[in-house]
Design a protein around this motif. Sequence first.
Motif, PDB file in Angstrom:
ATOM      1  N   TYR A  33       0.839  -1.196   0.000  1.00  0.00           N
ATOM      2  CA  TYR A  33       0.000   0.000   0.000  1.00  0.00           C
ATOM      3  C   TYR A  33       0.877   1.251   0.000  1.00  0.00           C
ATOM      4  CZ  TYR A  33      -3.587  -3.197   1.859  1.00  0.00           C
ATOM      5  OH  TYR A  33      -4.456  -4.228   2.061  1.00  0.00           O
ATOM      6  N   TYR A  35       0.443   5.435   0.978  1.00  0.00           N
ATOM      7  CA  TYR A  35      -0.390   6.447   1.617  1.00  0.00           C
ATOM      8  C   TYR A  35       0.359   7.775   1.615  1.00  0.00           C
ATOM      9  CZ  TYR A  35      -2.895   2.504   3.779  1.00  0.00           C
ATOM     10  OH  TYR A  35      -3.612   1.347   4.009  1.00  0.00           O
ATOM     11  N   PRO A  43      -3.359   8.769   7.676  1.00  0.00           N
ATOM     12  CA  PRO A  43      -2.840   8.417   6.353  1.00  0.00           C
ATOM     13  C   PRO A  43      -3.971   8.364   5.326  1.00  0.00           C
ATOM     14  CG  PRO A  43      -1.896   6.994   8.025  1.00  0.00           C
ATOM     15  CD  PRO A  43      -2.987   7.780   8.699  1.00  0.00           C
ATOM     16  N   PHE A  45      -5.202   7.007   1.780  1.00  0.00           N
ATOM     17  CA  PHE A  45      -4.950   5.911   0.859  1.00  0.00           C
ATOM     18  C   PHE A  45      -4.681   6.455  -0.548  1.00  0.00           C
ATOM     19  CE2 PHE A  45      -5.442   1.671  -0.819  1.00  0.00           C
ATOM     20  CZ  PHE A  45      -6.064   1.827  -2.050  1.00  0.00           C
ATOM     21  N   TYR A  48      -3.016   0.417  -3.978  1.00  0.00           N
ATOM     22  CA  TYR A  48      -2.844  -0.898  -3.371  1.00  0.00           C
ATOM     23  C   TYR A  48      -2.481  -1.918  -4.456  1.00  0.00           C
ATOM     24  CZ  TYR A  48      -4.992  -5.441  -2.154  1.00  0.00           C
ATOM     25  OH  TYR A  48      -5.276  -6.775  -1.973  1.00  0.00           O
ATOM     26  N   GLU A  56      -6.332  -1.279  -6.738  1.00  0.00           N
ATOM     27  CA  GLU A  56      -7.169  -0.177  -6.273  1.00  0.00           C
ATOM     28  C   GLU A  56      -6.342   1.099  -6.310  1.00  0.00           C
ATOM     29  OE1 GLU A  56     -10.303  -0.748  -5.527  1.00  0.00           O
ATOM     30  OE2 GLU A  56     -10.943   1.135  -4.621  1.00  0.00           O
ATOM     31  N   GLY A  99      -7.982 -12.071   0.284  1.00  0.00           N
ATOM     32  CA  GLY A  99      -9.327 -11.768   0.748  1.00  0.00           C
ATOM     33  C   GLY A  99      -9.265 -10.743   1.866  1.00  0.00           C
ATOM     34  N   THR A 100      -9.711 -11.115   3.021  1.00  0.00           N
ATOM     35  CA  THR A 100      -9.784 -10.167   4.131  1.00  0.00           C
ATOM     36  C   THR A 100      -8.388  -9.716   4.571  1.00  0.00           C
ATOM     37  OG1 THR A 100     -11.808 -11.220   4.892  1.00  0.00           O
ATOM     38  CG2 THR A 100     -10.669  -9.800   6.460  1.00  0.00           C
TER      39      THR A 100
ATOM     40  N   GLN B  31     -15.115  -4.645   5.497  1.00  0.00           N
ATOM     41  CA  GLN B  31     -14.974  -6.039   5.880  1.00  0.00           C
ATOM     42  C   GLN B  31     -14.022  -6.279   7.046  1.00  0.00           C
ATOM     43  OE1 GLN B  31     -16.619  -8.768   4.683  1.00  0.00           O
ATOM     44  NE2 GLN B  31     -17.910  -7.279   3.631  1.00  0.00           N
ATOM     45  N   SER B  32     -13.003  -5.474   7.166  1.00  0.00           N
ATOM     46  CA  SER B  32     -12.045  -5.711   8.246  1.00  0.00           C
ATOM     47  C   SER B  32     -11.673  -4.387   8.899  1.00  0.00           C
ATOM     48  CB  SER B  32     -10.803  -6.445   7.735  1.00  0.00           C
ATOM     49  OG  SER B  32     -10.199  -5.744   6.688  1.00  0.00           O
ATOM     50  N   PHE B  34      -9.304  -2.325  12.163  1.00  0.00           N
ATOM     51  CA  PHE B  34      -8.095  -2.374  12.985  1.00  0.00           C
ATOM     52  C   PHE B  34      -7.946  -1.092  13.770  1.00  0.00           C
ATOM     53  CE2 PHE B  34      -6.338  -6.089  10.893  1.00  0.00           C
ATOM     54  CZ  PHE B  34      -6.954  -6.051   9.657  1.00  0.00           C
ATOM     55  N   ASN B  91     -11.314  -1.428   6.166  1.00  0.00           N
ATOM     56  CA  ASN B  91     -10.906  -1.964   4.868  1.00  0.00           C
ATOM     57  C   ASN B  91     -12.065  -2.617   4.131  1.00  0.00           C
ATOM     58  OD1 ASN B  91      -7.778  -1.834   5.041  1.00  0.00           O
ATOM     59  ND2 ASN B  91      -8.408  -2.749   6.959  1.00  0.00           N
ATOM     60  N   ASN B  93     -13.065  -5.344   0.916  1.00  0.00           N
ATOM     61  CA  ASN B  93     -12.453  -6.526   0.317  1.00  0.00           C
ATOM     62  C   ASN B  93     -11.712  -6.199  -0.967  1.00  0.00           C
ATOM     63  OD1 ASN B  93     -12.640  -8.645   2.010  1.00  0.00           O
ATOM     64  ND2 ASN B  93     -14.386  -9.611   1.017  1.00  0.00           N
ATOM     65  N   ALA B  94     -12.027  -5.054  -1.570  1.00  0.00           N
ATOM     66  CA  ALA B  94     -11.331  -4.631  -2.780  1.00  0.00           C
ATOM     67  C   ALA B  94      -9.923  -4.138  -2.486  1.00  0.00           C
ATOM     68  CB  ALA B  94     -12.128  -3.532  -3.488  1.00  0.00           C
ATOM     69  N   GLY B  95      -9.611  -3.949  -1.204  1.00  0.00           N
ATOM     70  CA  GLY B  95      -8.256  -3.573  -0.824  1.00  0.00           C
ATOM     71  C   GLY B  95      -8.093  -2.135  -0.395  1.00  0.00           C
ATOM     72  N   LYS B  96      -9.155  -1.351  -0.453  1.00  0.00           N
ATOM     73  CA  LYS B  96      -9.024   0.038  -0.049  1.00  0.00           C
ATOM     74  C   LYS B  96      -9.042   0.129   1.474  1.00  0.00           C
ATOM     75  CE  LYS B  96     -11.062   4.602  -0.304  1.00  0.00           C
ATOM     76  NZ  LYS B  96     -12.225   5.423  -0.672  1.00  0.00           N
ATOM     77  N   SER B  97      -8.062   0.842   2.019  1.00  0.00           N
ATOM     78  CA  SER B  97      -7.982   1.081   3.460  1.00  0.00           C
ATOM     79  C   SER B  97      -8.269   2.537   3.730  1.00  0.00           C
ATOM     80  CB  SER B  97      -6.577   0.762   3.975  1.00  0.00           C
ATOM     81  OG  SER B  97      -6.328  -0.607   4.010  1.00  0.00           O
ATOM     82  N   PHE B  99      -8.309   5.337   6.770  1.00  0.00           N
ATOM     83  CA  PHE B  99      -7.931   5.681   8.137  1.00  0.00           C
ATOM     84  C   PHE B  99      -8.767   6.849   8.639  1.00  0.00           C
ATOM     85  CE2 PHE B  99      -3.847   3.651   9.428  1.00  0.00           C
ATOM     86  CZ  PHE B  99      -3.613   2.905   8.294  1.00  0.00           C
TER      87      PHE B  99
END
Lengths: 115, 109
Positions: A33, A35, A43, A45, A48, A56, A99-100, B31-32, B34, B91, B93-97, B99
């Motif tokens: 990733y 940022y 941060p 995004f 990715y 992405e 996946g996750t 989906q996830s 942190f 996050n 599932n497509a990968g975008k995070s 914050f």
Amino acid sequence: DTGVSQDPRHKITKRGQNVTFRCDPISEHNRLYWYRQTLGQGPEFLTYFQNEAQLEKSRLLSDRFSAERPKGSFSTLEIQRTEQGDSAMYLCASSLGWGTESGQYFGPGTRLTVT
Amino acid sequence: RKEVEQDPGPFNVPEGATVAFNCTYSNSASQSFFWYRQDCRKEPKLLMSVYSSGNEDGRFTAQLNRASQYISLLIRDSKLSDSATYLCVVNTNAGKSTFGDGTTLTVKP
């Protein structure tokens, strides 16, 4: 040190110049990733990769920004025709997973100053 | 409106106190989740994952409420070394995070 590394740690450039940053992820990590972070903000995004595929990309990213991860290992982030508003800390992170998301590990960042 | 929102604080608490942070998110496809901590002029460091069933790691407990779309972090028996900015991350599932902008905690003697 087997963590994420970034090079250079600091970069000062004049407006209009191109800059390139490098990120070496943790060796077994398949995800990478990029940022951007400015003072007082979390941060932001940028993009990715899963292995060498860029899956992405932020809509906030203008065409002046490009990133590559040609062999699924290290990655480069290039900023063309830099502007003063590009001054920020550029952070790279990597993670392992399919996946996750499993949690990201960050490098120390590259601090860019555009004069 | 930001996709991930946190109360910026600052939270100033005495040593030994219990403090809780909340974070709300708007993308129901998330989906996830942190929590990270970030010390001044350092990179973020992964603190813990967040699950609907709750997740505890020593003095730290994280919780996810999918129905209300918020996550929380509870710190018990605060230490001086807990002083930092705490960032929640969401996050897809497509990968975008995404914050949050972080909540600043200062633990005082």
